[in-house]
Design a protein around this motif. Structure first.
Motif, PDB file in Angstrom:
ATOM      1  N   LYS A  90       0.210   4.370  -0.375  1.00  0.00           N
ATOM      2  CA  LYS A  90      -0.298   5.518   0.385  1.00  0.00           C
ATOM      3  C   LYS A  90       0.091   5.405   1.860  1.00  0.00           C
ATOM      4  N   ASP A 109       0.859  -1.179   0.000  1.00  0.00           N
ATOM      5  CA  ASP A 109       0.000   0.000   0.000  1.00  0.00           C
ATOM      6  C   ASP A 109       0.901   1.237   0.000  1.00  0.00           C
ATOM      7  N   LYS A 130      -8.659   6.153  -6.569  1.00  0.00           N
ATOM      8  CA  LYS A 130      -7.812   5.312  -5.728  1.00  0.00           C
ATOM      9  C   LYS A 130      -6.570   4.850  -6.478  1.00  0.00           C
ATOM     10  N   THR A 131      -6.760   4.421  -7.722  1.00  0.00           N
ATOM     11  CA  THR A 131      -5.632   3.970  -8.535  1.00  0.00           C
ATOM     12  C   THR A 131      -4.647   5.105  -8.779  1.00  0.00           C
ATOM     13  N   GLN A 187      -4.248   7.781  -6.953  1.00  0.00           N
ATOM     14  CA  GLN A 187      -3.599   8.127  -5.685  1.00  0.00           C
ATOM     15  C   GLN A 187      -2.457   7.166  -5.366  1.00  0.00           C
ATOM     16  N   GLN A 188      -2.688   5.872  -5.581  1.00  0.00           N
ATOM     17  CA  GLN A 188      -1.642   4.882  -5.313  1.00  0.00           C
ATOM     18  C   GLN A 188      -0.426   5.108  -6.211  1.00  0.00           C
TER      19      GLN A 188
END
Length: 226
Positions: A155, A153, A206-207, A209-210
């Motif tokens: 983030k 992860d 989300k993608t 951000q990662q």
């Protein structure tokens, strides 16, 4: 356009040059054919290639873990990285408008083109050749294929770094959202103390951000000598 350079990078020479041309033709180019059908096929082929590879690589892994591992490799971010390894953007057929809109660097266009190229190889040479090409590229781009590495992860890792070194958490700002509802693309900026460190695009926030977190971690490793 020197398709032979691309073929050398792929390790495969097309007998039917129309097939590779189709794989490299974006719908904006407004020709009779574009790469969307080959993209559809290549997506399914990559699912099977990676699924089979992980099945044998991790013989004791449960179905849920295998599905997560495959999702970590079969996605827009991963395929964009593979496309850039091939310098695929250089060979694309785009409309002038898409060209001016930085189309050769767009993750959605690059990842789709990569899938289309794999689909084209599968059509002409079969599954084993497509698998040989895809797995060689995957192993070069992802030298460490383990559950710990793939399911990382970014983030969370970035937050740990920024809290330790800056005393703050990173901020993810939506820069833009484009495309129709069924094919949205989001661009996210990663900020630390109001300084922008990276931007990334993805089919979901989300993608993006990662991927933005991953790019920021790479920058901070150099900046902070981590």
């Amino acid at each position: 356009m020197q398709i032979s350079e691309l073929e050398k990078s792929l390790g495969y020479q097309f007998k039917n040059k129309k097939l590779i041309t189709e794989a490299l033709t974006h719908r904006s180019y407004k020709k009779e054919v574009n790469n969307e059908r080959l993209e559809f096929l290549g997506d399914a082929v990559m699912d099977l290639i990676v699924g089979e590879y992980l099945f044998h690589l991790f013989p004791k892994a449960e179905e849920g873990i295998l599905s997560k591992l495959r999702a970590a490799l079969v996605n827009e971010d991963s395929f964009t990285r593979l496309a850039k390894r091939l310098n695929l953007g250089k060979y694309l057929y785009l409309s002038p408008a898409e060209e001016n809109n930085n189309g050769r660097e767009k993750p959605s266009i690059l990842s789709s083109a990569f899938e289309a190229v794999i689909g084209a190889i599968y059509l002409e040479a079969g599954f084993e050749k497509a698998k040989d090409v895809a797995l060689r590229l995957l192993k070069e781009e992802f030298p460490i294929i383990t559950p710990e590495e793939l399911l990382k992860d970014y983030k969370t890792t970035l937050q740990e770094i920024t809290q330790a070194h800056f005393g703050v958490v990173p901020e993810y700002r939506l820069i833009s959202a484009s495309g129709p509802d069924h094919k949205k693309e989001f661009e996210i900026g990663v900020f630390i103390q109001d300084k922008e460190y990276a931007r990334a695009k993805g089919k979901s926030k989300k993608t993006a951000q990662q991927e933005g977190a991953r790019l920021t971690i790479d920058m901070l490793k150099k900046e902070l000598n981590l």
